[in-house]
Design an enzyme around this catalytic site. Structure first.
Site, short mmCIF file in Angstrom:
data_model
loop_
_atom_site.label_atom_id
_atom_site.label_comp_id
_atom_site.label_asym_id
_atom_site.label_seq_id
_atom_site.Cartn_x
_atom_site.Cartn_y
_atom_site.Cartn_z
N CYS A 307 0.72 -0.96 0.11
CA CYS A 307 0.19 0.02 -0.16
C CYS A 307 0.99 1.26 -0.13
O CYS A 307 1.14 1.66 1.08
CB CYS A 307 -1.18 0.23 0.87
N CYS A 487 -5.11 2.15 -4.81
CA CYS A 487 -5.59 2.50 -3.27
C CYS A 487 -6.16 3.86 -2.93
O CYS A 487 -6.35 4.36 -3.69
CB CYS A 487 -3.59 3.27 -3.82
#
Length: 555
Positions: A307, A487
């Protein structure tokens, strides 16, 4: 805390916490040995926390870390030295107690009969037959007599592993599948940022592994030590082997807390936090709520990390809280990024820069965090210039959110499955290993150049399932992964910039712009992140329901 006695001198237990140390002392133990390396799990306290508590209780303490399943003769000797040096009785711990038991068995093998060692270990609930076989075979692992055999073996019970298992069973009931993972708890890691922002409670991001595993899957609760791909075997802790016809490797990524000098010793105190650890995300929110003025730093290490947007998400949610509570004017916000850009896909940067300006955050590119001193509230960065010149930059802080350096797990990097950089060496489309065609890799440990996110694993899992069935003559063609990653950048409480992209940074929105325009902050995207994605994760992705994740057949 569940201690198990191996001898009058040594007992073992699963992972302990600092608050357990007083009970350990009260039970009569005089020393503690830690056999679990820092950073192995997202819910794991670092050794320095245990050490401080042990010394305060008057106990001896020693750090003898051994990689998950990777017990060497040298490790056994180090354990033996600790046993010789420390006051008895000793409590040794690791994730489950197996590693510590293995070390004890190897150390005892020089002076005690094998059957006595095996009997003592069995009484404590451990099988050391593989360890004793290794001793009798002069250190060689016995692959001729596996402890178990399964058609499909999956290494890793995280998002990718459980999704693959569920996708396979959705397609073909009755498949013989085993998942190897020592963890009792499965974490919804995309939720950690929301915990650190005061949106979720940490308990919402954790569930029992046993409750999530598909009913028809065999759970081998053990750590992986290595691979013998020429023998179609996985080596697990205790020097045992598991044989497979197909292997899926998805053990996740290693958080290298020791990659920053002084970080392990100060995590969770002195204003030092990280949303990358389950137990520390609430501390992030405590720091944010209580900071009235001063300097708040947010760091991002070199890629790859899982991430990639998480470090700046922490900054945005924190700064938004300070802005809305009237404190931002008194807080200096700094983002220190080892890379040279704010976000890897340039199309989304303009929307992000609007928030950088709103929060008056200072962007410091090409700054890699190298050391931290929590007591002095100081941090040091290596600043790199375009001409290759580096310098050390020192700065103070009142709060610092650290994203640790990351790498493939040790047992992957040292295995024949790894590429030169240490990742599982797979074809970027089929996710099939480049040298061993009956092995597949996906998730954070794979060599694919995509964003390491749960969204990527959600798209990869059906591809692996289809391609395994293709090998079994149950599908007419192979499928391909296109590099999709997502994301959701939480730029403020209530709005998200939803970044979605394929290999090469090609923008790939899932929704028409009248629903969600990924180039703009969106309340709808926030609701997607807060209300919709968690149940999709728990009830769809991990159950083989492939909402918006159908694999594409290769042309």
């Amino acid at each position: 805390m569940n201690t198990k006695k191996l001898s009058d001198a040594v007992s073992v237990s699963p992972q302990i916490a600092a608050h357990d140390v007083a009970k350990i002392a009260a039970q009569g133990f005089r020393s503690i040995v830690c056999n679990r390396p820092d950073g192995e799990g997202s819910d794991q306290p670092v050794f320095s926390e245990i050490e401080v508590a042990a010394r305060a209780a008057g106990l001896g303490v020693r750090y003898v870390p051994v990689g998950s399943g990777k017990v060497t003769d040298e490790d056994a000797r180090a354990f033996g030295k600790a046993m010789a040096d420390l006051p008895k009785p000793v409590l040794a711990y690791c994730r489950t107690g197996t590693r510590s038991t293995t070390l004890w068995a190897l150390n005892e093998a020089a002076t005690r009969p094998a059957d006595e060692i095996a009997k003592a270990a069995a009484a404590a609930g451990f099988d050391v037959s593989g360890v004793l076989s290794r001793v009798s075979n002069d250190g060689r692992i016995d692959t001729d007599h596996p402890a178990a055999t399964h058609d499909i073996v999956i290494v890793g019970g995280g998002a990718a592993g459980l999704a693959v298992a569920a996708s396979l069973l959705r397609r073909k009931r009755g498949l013989d599948i085993a998942v190897i993972d020592p963890a009792d708890t499965h974490y919804y890691q995309p939720g950690f940022t929301m915990v650190g922002g005061g949106v979720f409670r940490k308990e919402e991001t954790a569930k029992s592994m046993a409750a999530l595993l598909p009913r028809r899957v065999t759970w081998i609760k053990a750590a992986v030590a290595g691979f013998e791909p020429d023998a179609n075997c996985v080596v697990i802790e205790g020097c045992r082997t598991v044989r497979y016809k197909h292997l899926v490797v998805c053990p996740g990524i290693k958080l290298n807390w020791d990659g920053v000098d002084g970080l392990s010793e100060t995590l969770g105190k002195n204003g030092v936090t990280s949303n990358y650890r389950y137990d520390l995300a609430p501390y992030t929110w405590d720091l944010v709520r209580n900071l009235r003025s001063g300097r708040a730093l947010f760091t991002q290490p070199p890629m790859p990390i899982k991430c990639a947007g998480a470090p700046q998400k922490a900054m945005y949610l924190s700064a938004d809280h300070w802005l809305k509570t009237g404190r931002l004017k008194d807080i200096d916000v700094g983002f220190y990024n080892a890379g040279g850009v704010l976000f890897g896909v340039a199309d989304y940067v303009p929307a992000l820069m609007e928030y950088v300006d709103r929060y008056d955050a200072t962007l410091n590119f090409n700054h890699t965090l190298t050391a931290i001193d929590g007591n002095r509230r100081k941090a040091w960065f290596k600043k790199s210039s375009p001409d290759g010149v580096t310098e050390t930059v020192e700065t103070s802080f009142d709060m610092i959110h650290v994203c640790p350096p990351q790498m493939a797990p040790d047992f992957i990097r040292s295995s024949p499955l790894a590429d030169a950089a240490g990742w599982v060496d797979v074809d970027h489309a089929t996710l099939r290993h480049k040298r061993y065609p009956n092995i597949f890799g996906l998730g954070d440990a794979a060599s694919t150049p995509n964003a390491k996110t749960a969204a990527a694993a959600r798209k990869q899992a059906p591809v692996v399932a289809e391609n395994i069935l293709f090998d079994k003559k149950l599908r007419p063609a192979q499928c391909a992964y296109d590099g999709y990653g997502s994301c959701p950048l939480t730029v403020e409480r209530g709005k998200i910039v939803l970044a979605e992209f394929l290999y090469g940074g090609k923008v790939a929105p899932s929704f028409p712009t009248y629903i969600i325009d990924g180039m703009k902050p969106s309340r709808t995207a926030w609701m997607l992140k807060k209300r919709i994605l968690p149940p999709i994760y728990w009830r769809a992705m991990l159950k083989g329901r492939e909402w918006m994740a159908r694999p594409k057949v290769m042309a």
